[in-house]
Scaffold this active site. Sequence first.
Site: not given
Ligand code: ADP
Length: 199
Positions: A143, A154, A123, A13, A88
């Site tokens: 990370r 996740r 990654r 993404k 999400r």
């Molecule tokens: P990825 O898409 O690689 O899982 P992100 O960088 O988008 O990682 O998100 C990392 C973490 O941040 C998620 O695992 C979650 O804990 C939190 N997070 C990000 N966006 C949201 C969201 N819209 N709702 C709830 N938690 C979120």
Amino acid sequence: MKLTLLGAPGAGKGTQSDILSRKLGVPTISTGNILRSAIHDGTSVGLAAKSYIDKGQLVPDNVIIDIVQERLSKPDCANGFILDGMPRTIPQAEALIAHGIELDSVLSLEVSDEDIVERMAGRRVCPRCGASYHVRGTALIVRPDDAPETVRDRLHVYHEQTEPLKGFYEKLGLLHSVENVGSIEDVSREIFRSLGIVE
Ligand code: ADP
């Protein structure tokens, strides 16, 4: 264009939203990057979010909705934006609608779980901006939530809470699905085609 990207962790993404952002001249709003920078800065939002993120769980909807609503009210979003990682959950999608934030399209990047686990193993991300590709002059780090056990958590959370959004947006006639296989350029081309963006 007002767009959101759906996809499992590591589905690409971030990479594709940056390409779309340059192409369309609108900002990418990554909730993951906003949260990581809040944690880095030690703000109250960061403190509230950290324990969820470290465990691979979702941050509570109300925290996310406040962050996104505030960010989208900034002038640079007036002509459109790309949301990376939000909504999400169904309640987050409903909150966008309730706040009058209407999306034009929803892009789902499809990658198998096996490919995700393999990709995430190697990654690295930029500690400053969260980008998962090389940024000149910045040391790239792993990370903490990319540890293999946390990636599996996740992925589980993705299938349980985020994947139902595909049906939600399909019913609204907004869903475009693209398989993220092949080169970054080939996938971008397929995304442009699917969204009707002229190259
Ligand atoms: P990825 O898409 O690689 O899982 P992100 O960088 O988008 O990682 O998100 C990392 C973490 O941040 C998620 O695992 C979650 O804990 C939190 N997070 C990000 N966006 C949201 C969201 N819209 N709702 C709830 N938690 C979120």
